[in-house]
Design a protein around this motif. Structure first.
Motif, PDB file in Angstrom:
ATOM      1  N   LYS A 296      -0.367  12.122  -7.107  1.00  0.00           N
ATOM      2  CA  LYS A 296      -0.895  11.577  -8.370  1.00  0.00           C
ATOM      3  C   LYS A 296       0.240  10.978  -9.177  1.00  0.00           C
ATOM      4  CE  LYS A 296      -4.503  15.043  -9.053  1.00  0.00           C
ATOM      5  NZ  LYS A 296      -4.864  16.165  -9.917  1.00  0.00           N
ATOM      6  N   PRO A 297       0.575   9.736  -9.002  1.00  0.00           N
ATOM      7  CA  PRO A 297       1.630   9.163  -9.842  1.00  0.00           C
ATOM      8  C   PRO A 297       1.126   9.084 -11.284  1.00  0.00           C
ATOM      9  CG  PRO A 297       0.625   7.466  -8.482  1.00  0.00           C
ATOM     10  CD  PRO A 297      -0.009   8.768  -8.084  1.00  0.00           C
ATOM     11  N   TYR A 298       1.924   9.601 -12.197  1.00  0.00           N
ATOM     12  CA  TYR A 298       1.517   9.588 -13.614  1.00  0.00           C
ATOM     13  C   TYR A 298       1.708   8.193 -14.186  1.00  0.00           C
ATOM     14  CZ  TYR A 298       1.995  10.027 -18.634  1.00  0.00           C
ATOM     15  OH  TYR A 298       1.869   9.831 -19.979  1.00  0.00           O
ATOM     16  N   VAL A 299       0.687   7.685 -14.855  1.00  0.00           N
ATOM     17  CA  VAL A 299       0.808   6.379 -15.509  1.00  0.00           C
ATOM     18  C   VAL A 299       0.610   6.595 -16.997  1.00  0.00           C
ATOM     19  CG1 VAL A 299      -0.127   4.066 -15.683  1.00  0.00           C
ATOM     20  CG2 VAL A 299      -0.119   5.233 -13.480  1.00  0.00           C
ATOM     21  N   GLY A 727       5.516   4.055 -14.835  1.00  0.00           N
ATOM     22  CA  GLY A 727       4.187   4.050 -15.424  1.00  0.00           C
ATOM     23  C   GLY A 727       4.202   3.555 -16.833  1.00  0.00           C
ATOM     24  N   SER A 728       5.254   3.881 -17.509  1.00  0.00           N
ATOM     25  CA  SER A 728       5.242   3.660 -18.950  1.00  0.00           C
ATOM     26  C   SER A 728       5.253   2.211 -19.337  1.00  0.00           C
ATOM     27  CB  SER A 728       6.448   4.344 -19.562  1.00  0.00           C
ATOM     28  OG  SER A 728       7.602   3.705 -19.152  1.00  0.00           O
ATOM     29  N   ILE A1134       6.526  -0.928  -6.210  1.00  0.00           N
ATOM     30  CA  ILE A1134       5.552  -1.517  -5.274  1.00  0.00           C
ATOM     31  C   ILE A1134       4.407  -0.525  -5.024  1.00  0.00           C
ATOM     32  CG2 ILE A1134       5.235  -2.427  -2.939  1.00  0.00           C
ATOM     33  CD1 ILE A1134       8.072  -3.519  -3.082  1.00  0.00           C
ATOM     34  N   LEU A1135       4.750   0.775  -4.918  1.00  0.00           N
ATOM     35  CA  LEU A1135       3.713   1.804  -4.770  1.00  0.00           C
ATOM     36  C   LEU A1135       2.699   1.696  -5.904  1.00  0.00           C
ATOM     37  CD1 LEU A1135       5.168   5.284  -3.784  1.00  0.00           C
ATOM     38  CD2 LEU A1135       3.254   4.105  -2.786  1.00  0.00           C
ATOM     39  N   LEU A1136       3.235   1.570  -7.097  1.00  0.00           N
ATOM     40  CA  LEU A1136       2.382   1.493  -8.286  1.00  0.00           C
ATOM     41  C   LEU A1136       1.491   0.257  -8.224  1.00  0.00           C
ATOM     42  CD1 LEU A1136       2.454   3.515 -10.638  1.00  0.00           C
ATOM     43  CD2 LEU A1136       3.649   1.793 -11.954  1.00  0.00           C
ATOM     44  N   ALA A1137       2.098  -0.874  -7.812  1.00  0.00           N
ATOM     45  CA  ALA A1137       1.347  -2.132  -7.768  1.00  0.00           C
ATOM     46  C   ALA A1137       0.212  -2.056  -6.744  1.00  0.00           C
ATOM     47  CB  ALA A1137       2.291  -3.278  -7.431  1.00  0.00           C
ATOM     48  N   LEU A1138       0.451  -1.390  -5.609  1.00  0.00           N
ATOM     49  CA  LEU A1138      -0.546  -1.385  -4.527  1.00  0.00           C
ATOM     50  C   LEU A1138      -1.624  -0.318  -4.711  1.00  0.00           C
ATOM     51  CD1 LEU A1138       1.760  -1.898  -1.426  1.00  0.00           C
ATOM     52  CD2 LEU A1138       0.271  -3.586  -2.468  1.00  0.00           C
ATOM     53  N   THR A1139      -1.318   0.712  -5.507  1.00  0.00           N
ATOM     54  CA  THR A1139      -2.296   1.812  -5.608  1.00  0.00           C
ATOM     55  C   THR A1139      -3.134   1.732  -6.859  1.00  0.00           C
ATOM     56  OG1 THR A1139      -0.553   3.146  -6.591  1.00  0.00           O
ATOM     57  CG2 THR A1139      -0.971   3.453  -4.242  1.00  0.00           C
TER      58      THR A1139
END
Length: 1140
Positions: A296-299, A727-728, A1134-1139
């Motif tokens: 769960k990446p925190y955004v 995320g921030s 990139i992880l954030l962009a794709l998920t």
């Protein structure tokens, strides 16, 4: 002057100095008669017809009040002047009435009608004063009048009167709580006020009347955040405290993924260091935490980021309360990696008065328990000065002890050695306790500390020796078998030390470890038995304990002694001692009556006891909100509101959305989306990367100055920092665009209202195709459909499709050039048939042609001398041109439209901070011609002020080592309402460190900083697939980072993946080659592999990215990079962009 003369002066000077006055009835002279004549001159002046005399009288009366003298007997004379025409007199009368209205309520009530007239006065100060007096008359009968006055004042034109209305609300509420519902309506109305003068006062009223109604804050949250910097200081404190509590109910915990890490790793300061099992558990917990973080990446919510960004500048406030309020906000709300910025500000406050120091140190002591690394760089700021008061010294000791670790303990112990020589005995005692705490918490120095404390036992000062004994006792409990010599040494001290606590500690030690000193213990008991009757109670109890323990382990030598001691205790004056003696006798000397317990006497007395944990008194204080009175007292004070716990799931963020009219600028964005040119190539085009600028860069602009403290915090910080950082930024972008939208709306509204009306019809027509072009799903379907029906397409469309499909052909440059030219010609012909839209299309076509030519030499710097400005603002001619656009035109058919957005802009200077000058910047992704190793940063200056701005230039550039800046050319003149664009180059030295500098105009200087997302530190490079694989083979091991992920539902097609990766980082797509992965005749493979390549701008280190798709949206992301730090950060982005 003697007291009596002063008294006589006040009475009107009726008797001579020092001569007492006596009076028996009011008619006879003396004290009473002088009372009647008192202030007669003032009364006469107030009754005169001259305003100047009245004004003089009122000044003297107000001066008397200021000096604390009683002027209440003048009330009737003053209140008559409330209707005076002279404004100066009226103001002073109101000042007097506010002070005495509560005491003289009956007389004040007589003037109610005058106050009501005052509420209608044309002068805002009089209106406000009248309301202030009215709300000071605390009589329930006039509650309806007060309520009416407050409601009217809340709608007043003057912000000063509205502010006074906000102040009156809590007064009315305390007088009649039943008015709460009506008052909440007024508060709701005032919360919507846009002026800074009212904001602080209305939030104070909100806190007093209805702090639980956070629903009133939702719509005003962003406005309060943006106004915060301009509100007066005490208003800032109130708003920040309220927003802290609000944020704890509305946003998720930014450190949620670290809570497990803390449980495992934060055995920290107070745990024992030697348990192997604990360490294994820690590793397991850390592994769990990392797994959780990946799942769960925190955004960060954009509004959460907005609050943090807008409060950060207030750390430089001159008001200590404001700095403290921001510090507590950051401590309670910020991601762990960003909290470090508050340390410097709090250390600055330590140069203030001792009262401020006391409060700040209390809070720092609490913070250092949770976040030690934050204050480690400022260790020397907590060294103690001889001039510090004792309470400050003790708090600084507390902080130093909390900051102690293996690296700095030697320095701290050297400091402590000096402190022990102090004349302040309480401070010395506290220092010895601090040494004991350091010894328990840091195993390496335990022996050193023990030896030092043993040396103190020979000190002349009895208090020092006593405190040392107590601390040594606690330390010896940790490993007594090693230290029998110290126990012997302490046994000798029983003859000299007289402090009861110290004697008791020595006796307890000898009794507890009597096996280690079998010869000495009985002798100590003998000496103590002699002096038993003269000892303090605490010592007597320990003598009885010692006797019992020796009886159980060495009854031969001590049987008689024990009986003697117990007999003495049997007749002692203290009942505790008599009870203890009776209980112990039954336990250790068995008789027929003794119960079963006496069998276990030895186990009871000589059981292994755990070593005491020496804890900080501040350990559990952080459940109180920092900076509050409750935190200072460590007890809940009246009116304290608990800090809410973080919610498990984030509440709906849309409650904070405020409906604003769409400005012309948002319309322009829509139209540029519609008129954007088709994608010539699927991936390697720089133009496409430029249009689909990354939404969420790695760092937010508010993180740059955290300095060296972040890394020192704890190992878990580095992980959390990058997570929360990535995320921030999303939030940053959201709030910035919102601010600029609000700003442009308010300022351009009047001039361009008509144009907006004209556009309304257009918007309705435009909305549908925009939605179509923006949904990736539909565009993907279009593309599939297009492939099936290729022969039926128009020439231009088929050519662009062919271009898409045939990237891997041997000579891409020629085919691209010829096709793009053909495309341009056809588009131009199509455009000419519709004259109104012609200029726009020509412009976009030209730009497109340049872009595609650039793409041919993607890996070489272009010779263009100036970077073309990217954001163009709407001009009147463009508005009329846009009206002629027709959606039937083949150019605009959704099949050829790429979903695009303008380059992401960041705010460098807000128009409020910049006094009318606002500056935005973006990374243009074009080569910077003066220096190929620099990143081109395009800046847009807008003068929102009414006067022109001159000589815009840069000064005082502050950079990390190795970084360089090429300044933009000076802008000599920027007229009011105009916009100018300039380009500067920054060599970031392949790091995401911020470039700090001053932006100067002819009158002012503004401190600003530019911080790059990691994706902007690279430039695209063209590689074939074989070259890519060869280079990848050389960057294995430490240089390769692999992450598994599940692609977002909207990101499962080739187009979406390519777009999102190239948006997140300035990379070029590697065309598929020899393994027939996607050669045109065959259908595309079921699970294609997407490859991207680039080099860092400064060092030209290769950056290779591979996204391998699998079943059901699963994928594997691999980044190979010579620079491991850049690789790690890029993976996160990139992880954030794709998920998402």
């Amino acid at each position: 002057m003697s007291a009596s003369s002063a008294f006589n002066d006040e009475k009107g000077g009726s008797s001579s100095v020092g001569e007492p006055e006596y009076g028996h009835d009011p008619a006879s002279g003396g004290i009473f008669s002088s009372d009647y004549k008192r202030h007669d001159d003032l009364k006469e002046m107030l009754d005169s017809n001259k305003d100047s005399l009245k004004l003089e009288a009122m000044k003297r009366i107000v001066a008397m009040i200021a000096r604390g003298k009683n002027a209440s007997d003048l009330f009737p004379a003053v209140v008559k002047n409330v209707a005076c025409k002279n404004i100066e007199v009226k103001k002073l009368v109101y000042v007097y009435l506010v002070r005495y209205a509560e005491e003289q309520q009956d007389l004040a009530l007589l003037s109610i009608s005058t106050f009501q007239r005052g509420l209608k006065d044309p002068n805002q100060l009089i209106r406000a004063s009248a309301l202030r007096v009215l709300s000071s008359i605390r009589v329930t009968i006039i509650v309806p009048i007060m309520m009416l006055a407050i409601k009217e004042a809340a709608s007043d034109m003057s912000p000063y009167v509205r502010k006074t209305a906000a102040h009156a609300i809590p007064k009315l509420y305390s007088l009649d709580p039943e008015q709460k519902d009506q008052l909440i309506e007024v508060i709701e109305k005032l919360l919507a006020d846009k002026t800074t003068l009212v904001a602080g006062s209305v939030v104070m009223a909100f806190e007093e009347v209805c702090p639980e109604r956070i629903d009133l804050i939702h719509k005003n949250y962003r406005k309060l955040c943006n106004l915060l910097i301009d509100v007066e200081e005490w208003g800032q404190v109130v708003i920040i405290n309220m927003l802290t509590r609000y944020a704890r109910t509305q946003f998720l915990n930014p450190n949620m993924n670290e809570s497990l890490l803390e449980e495992g790793g934060d055995k920290t300061f107070y745990g024992s260091d030697e348990d192997d099992e604990d360490e294994e558990e820690d590793k397991e917990k850390k592994a769990e935490a990392h797994a959780l973080a990946k799942r769960k990446p925190y955004v960060m919510d954009p509004d959460h980021r907005l609050l943090l960004r807008n409060t950060k500048p207030l750390l430089q406030s001159r008001n200590a309360a404001v700095v403290m309020a921001v510090a507590q906000l950051y401590f309670h709300l910020a991601p762990k990696a960003e909290v470090g910025v508050i340390a410097k500000a709090l250390v600055r406050l330590l140069r203030s008065h001792s009262e401020v120091q006391y409060v700040v140190l209390q809070n720092v002591a609490t913070m250092t328990i949770k976040r030690r690394g934050m204050f480690e760089p400022y260790l020397k700021s907590f060294y103690i000065r001889s001039t510090d008061p004792t309470q400050i010294k003790v708090l600084k000791l507390e902080v130093l002890t909390n900051l102690a670790n293996e690296t700095n303990i030697s320095t701290i112990l050297r400091e402590f050695q000096t402190y022990i020589k102090s004349m302040d005995k309480d401070f010395v005692a506290a220092t010895i306790q601090a040494i004991g705490r350091c010894a328990t918490n840091i195993g390496e120095v335990r022996d050193t500390c023990l030896n030092g404390l043993v040396q103190l036992l020979s000190n002349r000062d009895e208090l020092v020796v006593a405190e040392s004994v107590v601390v040594i006792k606690k330390l010896l409990q940790m490993q007594p078998e090693k230290h029998s010599d110290i126990i012997k040494h302490m046994a000798k001290l029983t003859d000299n030390i007289q402090v009861p606590m110290a004697r008791a500690s020595i006796l307890w030690l000898i009794g507890e470890y009597c096996e280690h000193v079998p010869k000495i213990a009985p002798d100590v008991l003998r000496k103590m038995a002699k002096s038993f009757t003269n000892e303090e109670d605490i010592v007597k109890l320990q003598i009885i304990n010692l006797a019992a323990k020796l009886y159980l382990t060495n009854s031969k030598q001590t049987k008689l002694l024990t009986q003697y001691v117990l007999n003495l205790a049997k007749y002692d004056q203290n009942y505790d001692i008599r009870d203890r003696a009776r209980f112990i006798r039954q336990l250790i000397v068995p008789t027929e009556k003794s119960g079963a317990l006496s069998k276990y006497a030895k186990k009871l007395f000589l059981a292994l006891k755990p070593a005491p944990v020496l804890e900080s008194p501040f350990k559990d204080r952080d459940h109180f909100q920092l900076g509050s009175l409750s935190h200072l007292l460590n007890a809940k004070a009246g009116g304290y509101q608990e800090l809410p716990d973080w919610p498990e799931a984030a509440p709906d963020p849309s409650v904070r959305n405020v409906e604003v009219k769409e400005s012309v600028f948002t319309l322009l964005e829509r139209v540029t989306t519609l008129t954007s040119v088709p994608e010539w190539t699927k991936c390697s085009s720089r133009e496409k990367r430029k249009e689909k600028k990354v939404e969420k860069p790695f760092y937010s602009d508010s993180e740059g100055e955290s300095g060296p403290t972040e890394s020192a915090d704890s190992e878990s910080d580095s992980a959390s920092g990058s997570e929360s950082g990535s995320g921030s930024e999303e939030s940053g972008s959201g709030s910035e665009s919102e601010e600029s939208e609000e700003g442009s709306e308010s300022e351009e509204e009047e001039e361009e209202e008509e144009e907006v009306k004209d556009k309304k019809k257009k918007k309705k027509e435009l909305k549908k195709p925009v939605q179509e072009s923006e949904s990736e799903q539909s565009s993907e379907e279009e593309r599939k459909h297009a492939r099936k029906s290729k022969p039926r397409k128009s020439d231009s469309e088929s050519e662009s499709e062919e271009e898409d499909e045939s990237e891997s052909e041997s000579s891409p440059s020629e085919s691209e050039e010829s096709e793009s030219e053909a495309e341009v010609k056809k588009k131009k012909k199509a455009a000419e048939s519709k004259p109104p839209s012609k200029p726009v299309k020509k412009e976009s076509k030209k730009e497109k042609k340049e872009m595609s030519l650039l793409d041919l030499d993607d890996f070489e710097p272009t010779p263009s001398p100036q970077v073309t400005p990217v954001n163009t603002f709407l001009s009147n001619s463009l508005v009329t041109d846009l009206e002629g656009l027709s959606l039937s035109d083949s150019v605009l058919s959704p099949a050829t439209i790429a979903p695009s957005s303008a380059l992401k802009s960041y705010e460098l200077l807000h128009r409020i901070t910049g006094e009318g000058l606002s500056v935005e910047y973006c990374f243009s992704r074009q080569p910077f011609s003066p220096d190929g190793n620099m990143v081109a940063v395009q800046m847009q200056f807008t003068n929102n002020a009414t006067s022109e701005t001159k000589n815009l230039h840069m000064e005082d550039v502050k950079l990390q080592s190795g970084m360089r800046v090429k300044e933009f050319p000076e802008i000599e003149l920027l007229p009011a309402g105009e916009t100018a664009t300039a380009v500067m180059g920054i060599d970031f030295c392949d790091s995401t460190q911020a470039a700090n500098f001053q932006l100067c105009t002819h009158t002012r200087k503004f401190f600003v900083s530019i911080q790059p997302p990691v994706g902007e530190l690279m430039r695209p490079v063209f590689l074939t697939e074989n070259e890519f694989k060869k280079e990848q083979g050389q960057l294995m091991g430490m240089n390769e980072i692999t992450e598994k992920l599940t692609l977002d539902a909207k990101c499962r097609n080739e187009h979406a993946i390519v777009q999102r990766v190239t948006t997140a980082a300035n990379l070029s797509r590697v065309p598929c080659g020899s393994d027939k992965e996607c050669s045109p005749p065959l259908p595309p493979p079921k699970h294609p592999v997407h490859r991207f390549a680039g080099r860092t701008v400064t060092s030209s280190s290769l950056v290779l990215v591979t996204v391998a798709t699998k079943e059901e949206g699963a994928a594997q992301l691999t980044v190979n990079c010579e620079k491991m730090v850049i690789g790690t950060m890029l993976v996160k982005d990139i992880l954030l962009a794709l998920t998402q």
